[in-house]
Design a protein around this motif. Sequence first.
Motif, mmCIF file in Angstrom:
data_model
loop_
_atom_site.group_PDB
_atom_site.id
_atom_site.type_symbol
_atom_site.label_atom_id
_atom_site.label_comp_id
_atom_site.label_asym_id
_atom_site.label_seq_id
_atom_site.Cartn_x
_atom_site.Cartn_y
_atom_site.Cartn_z
ATOM 1 N N PRO A 113 0.804 -1.226 0.000
ATOM 2 C CA PRO A 113 0.000 0.000 0.000
ATOM 3 C C PRO A 113 0.838 1.277 0.000
ATOM 4 C CG PRO A 113 -0.844 -1.565 1.598
ATOM 5 C CD PRO A 113 0.462 -2.121 1.104
ATOM 6 N N PRO A 143 1.647 1.825 -4.175
ATOM 7 C CA PRO A 143 0.550 1.080 -4.810
ATOM 8 C C PRO A 143 0.779 0.811 -6.290
ATOM 9 C CG PRO A 143 -0.139 3.319 -4.248
ATOM 10 C CD PRO A 143 1.234 3.143 -3.693
ATOM 11 N N MET A 144 0.523 -0.411 -6.675
ATOM 12 C CA MET A 144 0.706 -0.820 -8.059
ATOM 13 C C MET A 144 -0.394 -1.830 -8.356
ATOM 14 S SD MET A 144 4.360 -2.124 -9.424
ATOM 15 C CE MET A 144 5.379 -1.289 -8.231
ATOM 16 N N SER A 145 -0.945 -1.733 -9.539
ATOM 17 C CA SER A 145 -1.951 -2.711 -9.940
ATOM 18 C C SER A 145 -1.260 -3.810 -10.685
ATOM 19 C CB SER A 145 -2.952 -2.067 -10.889
ATOM 20 O OG SER A 145 -4.024 -1.575 -10.172
ATOM 21 N N PRO A 190 -6.385 3.905 2.817
ATOM 22 C CA PRO A 190 -5.317 3.616 1.860
ATOM 23 C C PRO A 190 -4.480 2.378 2.197
ATOM 24 C CG PRO A 190 -4.763 5.533 3.199
ATOM 25 C CD PRO A 190 -6.154 5.129 3.593
ATOM 26 N N ASN A 191 -4.557 1.916 3.441
ATOM 27 C CA ASN A 191 -3.726 0.760 3.805
ATOM 28 C C ASN A 191 -4.447 -0.543 3.446
ATOM 29 O OD1 ASN A 191 -1.550 -0.626 4.907
ATOM 30 N ND2 ASN A 191 -2.550 -0.760 6.906
ATOM 31 N N VAL A 220 -5.222 -3.614 0.356
ATOM 32 C CA VAL A 220 -4.890 -4.285 -0.904
ATOM 33 C C VAL A 220 -6.154 -4.984 -1.383
ATOM 34 C CG1 VAL A 220 -3.651 -6.270 -1.857
ATOM 35 C CG2 VAL A 220 -2.436 -4.621 -0.436
ATOM 36 N N ILE A 267 -7.596 3.182 -9.839
ATOM 37 C CA ILE A 267 -7.657 2.845 -8.416
ATOM 38 C C ILE A 267 -6.286 3.150 -7.829
ATOM 39 C CG2 ILE A 267 -8.150 1.015 -6.731
ATOM 40 C CD1 ILE A 267 -10.513 1.533 -8.650
ATOM 41 N N SER A 268 -6.288 3.935 -6.740
ATOM 42 C CA SER A 268 -4.989 4.338 -6.205
ATOM 43 C C SER A 268 -4.423 3.332 -5.205
ATOM 44 C CB SER A 268 -5.103 5.723 -5.558
ATOM 45 O OG SER A 268 -6.063 5.683 -4.525
ATOM 46 N N ALA A 269 -5.155 2.249 -4.944
ATOM 47 C CA ALA A 269 -4.654 1.216 -4.030
ATOM 48 C C ALA A 269 -4.090 0.059 -4.855
ATOM 49 C CB ALA A 269 -5.801 0.705 -3.160
ATOM 50 N N PRO A 270 -3.199 -0.743 -4.247
ATOM 51 C CA PRO A 270 -2.697 -1.888 -5.008
ATOM 52 C C PRO A 270 -3.789 -2.923 -5.274
ATOM 53 C CG PRO A 270 -1.609 -1.757 -2.853
ATOM 54 C CD PRO A 270 -2.582 -0.633 -2.921
ATOM 55 N N ILE A 271 -3.783 -3.456 -6.487
ATOM 56 C CA ILE A 271 -4.759 -4.483 -6.870
ATOM 57 C C ILE A 271 -4.010 -5.696 -7.385
ATOM 58 C CG2 ILE A 271 -6.574 -5.116 -8.525
ATOM 59 C CD1 ILE A 271 -7.572 -2.335 -8.520
ATOM 60 N N TYR A 320 1.471 -11.266 4.753
ATOM 61 C CA TYR A 320 1.626 -10.057 5.585
ATOM 62 C C TYR A 320 1.743 -10.429 7.059
ATOM 63 C CZ TYR A 320 0.462 -6.981 1.654
ATOM 64 O OH TYR A 320 0.466 -6.305 0.478
ATOM 65 N N VAL A 335 -2.021 -4.965 7.072
ATOM 66 C CA VAL A 335 -2.658 -4.406 5.868
ATOM 67 C C VAL A 335 -4.057 -5.032 5.748
ATOM 68 C CG1 VAL A 335 -2.494 -4.196 3.348
ATOM 69 C CG2 VAL A 335 -0.388 -4.244 4.718
#
Lengths: 409, 295
Positions: A205, A208-210, B40-41, B43, B63-67, B86, B93
Motif C-alpha cells: 500500500p 501502490p501498483m496494480s 489507503p492501507n 490491498v 484505483i490508487s490502491a494496489p490491486i 503479511y 494491511v
Amino acid sequence: MVEGDWDIITGNHAAALAAKLARVNVVAAYPITPQTTVVEYLASFIESGYMSAEYIRVESEHSAMAAAIGAAAAGARTFTATSSQGLLYMAEVLHWAAGSRTPVGMAVINRSVGPPWNIHVDHQDSMSQRDTGWLQMYVSSNQEVLDTIIMMYKVSEHPDVMLPFMVCLDAFVLSHTFMPVKIPKQEEVDEFLPPYRPRHWALDPSDPMSFGNLTFPDDEYQEMRWSIDLSMRRALDIMEDVAEEFSEKFGRYHGGAIMKYGMSDADYVILTSATLASEAEVAVDIMRDEGIRIGLLKLRSFRPFPHRDLRENLQGKKGVIVVDRSISFSSGGPIGTEVRSSLYDITGSPPVINYITGLGGRDITYKDIIAMSKDAIGRISTGRLRRPYYWYKLKPEYQRVELTEEVMS
Amino acid sequence: MSITIHDLRRRESSYLPGSAACPGCGATIAFRIASRILGPNTVYVVPACCFSIIQSTYPRSAISAPILNFAFAAAAAAASGVQRAYKFLGKDVNVVVWAGDGGTVDIGIQALSGAAERGENIMYICYDNEAYMNTGIQRSGATPMKAITKTTPTGKQEMPKDMPMIVAAHRVPYVATASVGYPFDLANKLEKARKIKGFKYIHIFSPCPPGWDFPVEKTAEVGKLAVDTYFWPLYEIVEGKLRVTVKPRKKPLKEFIRMQRRFDSLKDEEIEEMEKLVMEKWNFLLHLEKSERVF
Ligand SMILES: Cc1ncc(C[n+]2csc(CCOP(=O)(O)OP(=O)(O)O)c2C)c(N)n1
Ligand code: SF4
C-alpha cells in the motif's frame, strides 16, 4: 533426524525438509496420493515449532496455487506440493504464477493421470504443463530432491529469472522409498540462500501498483511473454552457476540443466530423466563392460530446455536413445520430439530413437534400458529407422497390433 | 458512533477519475464508499468481473490502491495467501476481495467457503449486479427469478442462492447485506467489519443500468427501492446474531420491478406472486431477529 548429519529418509520427507531449510514463509497445500506425506510432514514441522511458517490448509489445489501466488505477491517465499490430478486442477493458476512472475516453489510427485485411476509414476502430469512458464526439474534420488529444491529457490528468485519452479520426483520410486540423505545445517543453507526480497514488484500500500490489468494487442502482452521466454533461457546459465556454488559449499554436484555420465568417448547416448536415468547409469556400466561405447545424458531441466547443451554433447554421435515416460498422443515422447527438433538443423545430427514406456508405473529397469539401447543400435546400424517413436513393453498382444500398424513416417 | 456525510467527505476514496465504468454504475458507487472507509492501507484482490475493466486498462489505473487481479475462481484463496504473507512478515494491511456475484456465488464459491471456514482475516465484498455483466449479461446464481438475461431470454426460472446466509452458515464473525441506495448503512457496516478480526462478508446490491435496463440516472433510486419494497432487505449478522438494520415503510414491489426492463416478462399477477415470496423472506428475517443466534 539431525541437521548436518546423514539420515535415511523418503523423497517426500526430503522435499518437506528442503522447504523448511529454505525458510519458506507460507505453505499452502492440499493432499493427494502420493504427495500426501509432504503436507503431513510440513504440518508436523510447523505445529511442533521446528519450522516457522504460515500454513494455509486450503480446500483444493486450485486454491493452493492461488494462495501461494497471493503470498508470493505480498513478498513471501512460498511452497506447495501436488501430484497428477492436483497439478492439472491447478492448470489455470500455474499460468497465473508464471505470468505474475511470482517465484513459487513446488514439489510435483509425478503420478499417472486418470482415468483409470492409477497412483504410480509417469510424467504425463507435469509434461502436459510444460508450457505454463514454470521451470521444471526432474531428479533421480532423494538427495537430489532436497538439494534441488534449495538450489531452485535461488534460481527462480534470481532477478533475471523471477519464475516459479517445480521439482518433479517419481511417485513411490522416490516419494516413498528410503534412501540415505545428507541433511544440510540450517546455517549453511542460510548462507547459501538469503531471504526472499521481491525486487520487481510486490503488493504494497505504500507503493501502490496494480497487477494484471487488461491489455490490448498493441500493449506489451507479447513482450511480457517474450520476457518469460528470455528469463527462462537465462535461467540455464544461472542454474549451472548455482549448482557450482552449491557444490563448492556442500560438496555435491547433481548437474545444472543436464548431468553427463560416460559421455567423453560415447558413440551412442541414452537420454532420459528422473529415476529412469539412475537405471540408465547401471545400463551404461553393463553395456560398456560388453564393449559398447555408450553414455548417458540425464535431462534434469526440461524447462528451460537446454538446447545448447544437447547440441554440444550430441553432435556427431552415432545415435541418441531417448526414453520418455509420457506420451504426446500421435506425436511422440515430449522429450524425444524436442531433442529431435533441437538436433535437426545441426551438422552431424545423430538419429534419435524415441521410446515411450513405463506409463502408469510399469516397472522399467536397467535391463529394459539395455534392451531399448540394443534395439536402437540395431536399427541404426541396419537403417531401420521407420517410426518417429516406438512403444516399449506393451503387453505382447498389444505389441503385435502396434507392429502391424502402418508405419507413420 | 455512526458514519456521517461529513466523515465520508473527509475520507479519501481510492477511486480516481477516468475509470472505464458505464455511466450510472452501481458497483463504482459501492467501491467509492468502501474505499473511503477501508482507507489507503488496503490491498484489493479482484477476480474476473466488471471491475477488471472498471479499474481501467494497462498501463493505467483508476484505483490508487494496489490491486492483484486474479483468476475468476480463486480470489478468496489468493487473498488468503496475501494476508498470511503479511501476517508472517509482520505487516498490518487490510486484505479485501472485491468480486462480482458470479465470482462469488458460482465459480468462486469453493474458494470463498474454504477461506470462510478457515477463518482467514480478510474482508470479502461482493458487489452484486445480479448477472455476469462483464461477459455481456448472462444469468448467475444470484440472478433473481424471472429476470431476463442473454442466457435466460424469457426470464430465469430459478430462485437465486441466498449467499449471505450461506456464508453466515460458516459461522464467520460478520455478514451483512447492503445497497448503494443506502450509503450510510453500507458505510457503517464497512466501518464495523473493518475492526473485526476474521472473515467478514458484505454483499452489496449494486444496480447496473445496461444489465437491468433502466435509465443511468436512476441507480440510487433503484438501489433504494429494492430495500423499500423488501426485495433486498438490509441486515447484519454479528457473531451469529441477526439484526435488520433498515426497516422502511413497505412500498409495492411493482414500483421496483417496473423500473427495470429486465423484468418485462413479468405479468402483474406474477408480481403479486413475487410479493408473497418477498414478504415471506422479510417475515423470516424478523423472526430470525428474535433468536439468540441464527447459526
Ligand atoms: C475460468 C473462467 N471462466 C470464465 C471467464 C469469463 N468471465 C469473465 S468475467 C465473467 C462474469 C463475471 O460475472 P460477475 O462475477 O457477476 O461480475 P460482473 O462482471 O457482473 O461484475 C466471466 C464469465 C473467466 N474469466 N474465467
Ligand atoms: S455493466 Fe453494469 S456493473 Fe458493469 S460497469 Fe457497466 S454498469 Fe457497472
